[in-house]
Design a protein around this motif. Structure first.
Motif, mmCIF file in Angstrom:
data_model
loop_
_atom_site.group_PDB
_atom_site.id
_atom_site.type_symbol
_atom_site.label_atom_id
_atom_site.label_comp_id
_atom_site.label_asym_id
_atom_site.label_seq_id
_atom_site.Cartn_x
_atom_site.Cartn_y
_atom_site.Cartn_z
ATOM 1 N N ILE A 76 71.838 8.794 22.885
ATOM 2 C CA ILE A 76 72.528 10.073 22.714
ATOM 3 C C ILE A 76 72.494 10.451 21.240
ATOM 4 N N ARG A 77 72.165 11.697 20.980
ATOM 5 C CA ARG A 77 72.204 12.240 19.628
ATOM 6 C C ARG A 77 72.998 13.534 19.665
ATOM 7 N N ILE A 78 73.709 13.764 18.594
ATOM 8 C CA ILE A 78 74.544 14.956 18.482
ATOM 9 C C ILE A 78 74.009 15.819 17.349
ATOM 10 N N PRO A 79 73.750 17.101 17.605
ATOM 11 C CA PRO A 79 73.272 17.975 16.535
ATOM 12 C C PRO A 79 74.300 18.057 15.405
ATOM 13 N N GLU A 80 73.822 17.925 14.173
ATOM 14 C CA GLU A 80 74.705 17.986 13.011
ATOM 15 C C GLU A 80 75.458 19.311 12.970
ATOM 16 N N ALA A 81 74.804 20.391 13.379
ATOM 17 C CA ALA A 81 75.446 21.707 13.368
ATOM 18 C C ALA A 81 76.670 21.725 14.279
ATOM 19 N N ALA A 82 76.626 21.010 15.407
ATOM 20 C CA ALA A 82 77.764 20.960 16.320
ATOM 21 C C ALA A 82 78.939 20.215 15.678
ATOM 22 N N VAL A 83 78.633 19.150 14.950
ATOM 23 C CA VAL A 83 79.695 18.384 14.274
ATOM 24 C C VAL A 83 80.323 19.231 13.171
ATOM 25 N N LEU A 84 79.490 19.902 12.390
ATOM 26 C CA LEU A 84 80.010 20.751 11.313
ATOM 27 C C LEU A 84 80.828 21.905 11.875
ATOM 28 N N ALA A 85 80.401 22.469 12.997
ATOM 29 C CA ALA A 85 81.164 23.546 13.623
ATOM 30 C C ALA A 85 82.507 23.023 14.110
ATOM 31 N N TYR A 86 82.528 21.807 14.660
ATOM 32 C CA TYR A 86 83.790 21.215 15.098
ATOM 33 C C TYR A 86 84.724 21.018 13.906
ATOM 34 N N LEU A 87 84.182 20.532 12.801
ATOM 35 C CA LEU A 87 85.002 20.304 11.613
ATOM 36 C C LEU A 87 85.563 21.613 11.053
ATOM 37 N N ASP A 88 84.797 22.701 11.161
ATOM 38 C CA ASP A 88 85.272 23.999 10.684
ATOM 39 C C ASP A 88 86.450 24.513 11.503
ATOM 40 N N PHE A 89 86.458 24.216 12.814
ATOM 41 C CA PHE A 89 87.491 24.732 13.700
ATOM 42 C C PHE A 89 88.588 23.724 13.991
#
Length: 74
Positions: free
Chosen positions: A54-67
């Motif tokens: 399983i890999r998670i897109p970095e953009a998804a993690v950064l978006a989660y951190l923003d919200f």
């Protein structure tokens, strides 16, 4: 298909950035709460381990951190 320049994070890297446990990242990925990409060999019927990686897109993690809610300053 993934964009060529998209950076993917491992479950361990994601857990460290989000300050949660690896099982939490797996749970969020399985539920769809955190977008993820699973690749590799599929799970064989009767096998207790999950198949592939399983890999998670970095953009998804950064978006989660923003919200994500921030801790109240004391």
């Amino acid at each position: 298909m993934l964009p060529a320049a998209q950076k993917l994070l491992t479950v361990a890297e994601t857990a460290k950035l989000l300050r949660v446990s690896k099982p939490t990242v797996y749970r969020w990925a399985a539920s769809g709460y955190l977008p993820s990409i699973q690749y590799g060999q599929p799970r064989v019927e009767g096998e207790t381990r999950r198949g592939g990686a399983i890999r998670i897109p970095e953009a998804a993690v950064l978006a989660y951190l923003d919200f994500a809610p921030t801790e109240a300053a004391s």
